[in-house]
Design a protein around this motif. Structure first.
Motif, PDB file in Angstrom:
ATOM      1  N   SER A 138      -2.701  25.442  88.230  1.00  0.00           N
ATOM      2  CA  SER A 138      -2.221  25.212  86.872  1.00  0.00           C
ATOM      3  C   SER A 138      -0.781  24.709  86.786  1.00  0.00           C
ATOM      4  O   SER A 138      -0.483  23.868  85.925  1.00  0.00           O
ATOM      5  N   PRO A 139       0.157  25.179  87.632  1.00  0.00           N
ATOM      6  CA  PRO A 139       1.541  24.706  87.486  1.00  0.00           C
ATOM      7  C   PRO A 139       1.723  23.201  87.668  1.00  0.00           C
ATOM      8  O   PRO A 139       2.742  22.655  87.244  1.00  0.00           O
ATOM      9  N   ILE A 140       0.755  22.535  88.271  1.00  0.00           N
ATOM     10  CA  ILE A 140       0.894  21.098  88.490  1.00  0.00           C
ATOM     11  C   ILE A 140       0.120  20.279  87.457  1.00  0.00           C
ATOM     12  O   ILE A 140       0.135  19.039  87.491  1.00  0.00           O
ATOM     13  N   VAL A 146       6.616   3.057  93.922  1.00  0.00           N
ATOM     14  CA  VAL A 146       5.976   4.350  93.680  1.00  0.00           C
ATOM     15  C   VAL A 146       7.021   5.429  93.484  1.00  0.00           C
ATOM     16  O   VAL A 146       8.187   5.283  93.877  1.00  0.00           O
ATOM     17  N   SER A 147       6.577   6.524  92.894  1.00  0.00           N
ATOM     18  CA  SER A 147       7.378   7.749  92.871  1.00  0.00           C
ATOM     19  C   SER A 147       6.474   8.897  93.311  1.00  0.00           C
ATOM     20  O   SER A 147       5.244   8.827  93.167  1.00  0.00           O
ATOM     21  N   LEU A 148       7.079   9.925  93.864  1.00  0.00           N
ATOM     22  CA  LEU A 148       6.324  11.097  94.297  1.00  0.00           C
ATOM     23  C   LEU A 148       7.003  12.332  93.754  1.00  0.00           C
ATOM     24  O   LEU A 148       8.206  12.538  93.960  1.00  0.00           O
ATOM     25  N   SER A 149       6.235  13.142  93.044  1.00  0.00           N
ATOM     26  CA  SER A 149       6.721  14.412  92.520  1.00  0.00           C
ATOM     27  C   SER A 149       5.894  15.545  93.105  1.00  0.00           C
ATOM     28  O   SER A 149       4.837  15.312  93.716  1.00  0.00           O
ATOM     29  N   ALA A 150       6.362  16.764  92.922  1.00  0.00           N
ATOM     30  CA  ALA A 150       5.659  17.920  93.475  1.00  0.00           C
ATOM     31  C   ALA A 150       5.772  19.087  92.517  1.00  0.00           C
ATOM     32  O   ALA A 150       6.645  19.122  91.645  1.00  0.00           O
ATOM     33  N   GLY A 159      10.456  24.139  86.785  1.00  0.00           N
ATOM     34  CA  GLY A 159       9.231  24.575  87.441  1.00  0.00           C
ATOM     35  C   GLY A 159       8.564  23.556  88.343  1.00  0.00           C
ATOM     36  O   GLY A 159       7.513  23.848  88.927  1.00  0.00           O
ATOM     37  N   THR A 160       9.133  22.352  88.489  1.00  0.00           N
ATOM     38  CA  THR A 160       8.554  21.343  89.376  1.00  0.00           C
ATOM     39  C   THR A 160       9.673  20.693  90.187  1.00  0.00           C
ATOM     40  O   THR A 160      10.861  20.987  90.014  1.00  0.00           O
ATOM     41  N   TRP A 161       9.275  19.796  91.081  1.00  0.00           N
ATOM     42  CA  TRP A 161      10.232  18.989  91.830  1.00  0.00           C
ATOM     43  C   TRP A 161       9.987  17.520  91.450  1.00  0.00           C
ATOM     44  O   TRP A 161       9.223  16.811  92.104  1.00  0.00           O
TER      45      TRP A 161
END
Length: 388
Positions: free
Chosen positions: A271-273, A187-191, A176-178
């Motif tokens: 909400s999904p994040i 750093v890291s970046l998620s979505a 459900g996420t990236w």
């Protein structure tokens, strides 16, 4: 960026309007400063004009993250690419124009990376092709694909632009996420998806754990006593341990948690994040519409907080109270509201009426959040302090 750590993280608001720009607010865009690098989040119409008035240097922009493909978040992307990548207008079927050849692209220059949902690649390819825009440096597009996206959906039959590198990824969701669509030593970046009227993405930047503070007085006497080189201090600063010639073990201070910044696109429910966003140092959340009786002279007499909330949600947007509730839910330390209706002027630093309205917007969010709330203003700069 420095290979060791970030000395500073800050935000520059380049546009804080929703739907239509006004004389005091531009379309959506913000710049994230990571040491000397700049990452843009969204690129609404005339973003490059705002850049020219800001502390953002065009040549420092390394990555662009698009939350969704509504025009007020993406219409400025093609002209910005032309400026950032040394673009120029071309001609049709002119074999003598070297700018039309892929071998004229300066591929020794690191490519500009662009991330966005399905359609971002097609939009850029089509815009550059049909405006005959030639670029002097390369770019890459990575798309974040939703489970409902089909392989052919949103793509163009056009061939890649000469400046488009073929290494762009199509990134599927994982649970459900990236997760970690980008990561380096700093750093890291998620979505994750957030709910809007069209597919929309929120981004979470995590600074990796940073070296703890150390008191040199605890270490230097031991180094001098054993004749150890002072260069040992740099390893200790990174949290490493070292054994001195007399058997003494020196341990560097433990690492501290890094900063977390959550940047949401348009949403009526993020909400999904939530799990990725938990414990954010800064949450950036839209607050398009507000009910401000007695403060905003344009308030409709028949409206209530509930009717404004329902109307905002029906259009895929939020009120300040909704933003405040989400900030409280994820235990954010600070809340930055943006993406305001054109009816809310962005010159509250000089106009008393605008100031009262934005104070009213802030208060609505603060009542639900219980923490500090800031209302975005174009060209505002905001530091994100390191955790102690």
């Amino acid at each position: 960026m420095s290979p060791v750590s970030l000395s500073s993280i800050s935000i520059t608001i380049l546009g804080s309007a929703s739907a239509q720009p006004s004389s005091t607010r531009n379309h959506s865009s913000l710049a994230l400063h990571l040491n000397g690098d700049v990452w843009l989040f969204d690129c609404g119409e005339a973003t490059q004009h705002r850049i020219q008035k800001s502390n953002v240097k065009m040549g420092k922009i390394q990555k662009i993250f698009i939350t969704h493909t509504h025009g007020d978040h993406i219409f400025g992307l093609i002209p910005l690419l032309a400026s950032r990548l040394n673009g120029a207008g071309g001609m049709v079927n002119n074999a003598d124009d070297t700018r039309l050849r892929s071998d004229a692209i300066q591929d020794s220059i690191p490519p500009l990376e662009i991330y966005g949902p399905l359609g971002t690649r097609a939009y850029i390819r089509t815009g550059l092709t049909y405006t005959y825009t030639n670029l002097g440096a390369p770019y890459i597009v990575h798309e974040l694909h939703f489970p409902s996206d089909t392989p052919s959906e949103g793509y163009t039959s056009l061939p890649p632009h000469p400046a488009e590198l073929p290494t762009g990824r199509n990134i599927p969701q994982v649970d459900g996420t990236w997760p970690e669509i980008f990561r380096d030593s700093i750093v890291s970046l998620s979505a994750a998806p957030i709910l809007h009227s069209v597919p929309c993405v929120g981004y979470v930047l995590n600074e990796l754990p940073v070296p703890g503070k150390m008191d040199p007085k605890e270490y230097i006497p031991h180094l001098k006593r054993t004749g150890a080189p002072m260069s040992v201090m740099s390893r200790l600063q990174q949290g490493e341990s070292t054994v001195l010639s007399d058997g003494t073990i020196l341990r560097g201070p433990p690492h501290r948690p890094g900063r977390k910044i959550v940047i949401l696109g348009d949403t009526y429910d993020p909400s999904p994040i939530a799990d990725l966003a938990f414990d954010a140092d800064l949450l950036i959340h839209e607050a398009t519409n507000a009910h401000l009786p007695g403060i905003d002279p344009n308030t409709k007499t028949e409206d209530t907080h509930e009717s404004v909330r329902k109307r905002a949600m029906s259009r895929g947007h939020s009120t300040p109270q909704m933003a405040g509730l989400f900030a409280k839910r994820i235990r954010a330390k600070r809340l930055l509201l943006n993406h305001f209706s054109p009816r809310y002027a962005g010159n509250d630093d000089v106009d008393e009426n605008a100031k009262k309205i934005m104070e009213g917007v802030s208060a609505l969010a603060a009542d639900e959040f219980g923490g500090p709330v800031i209302c975005a203003r174009d060209l505002m700069n905001l530091d994100v302090e390191a955790r102690r």
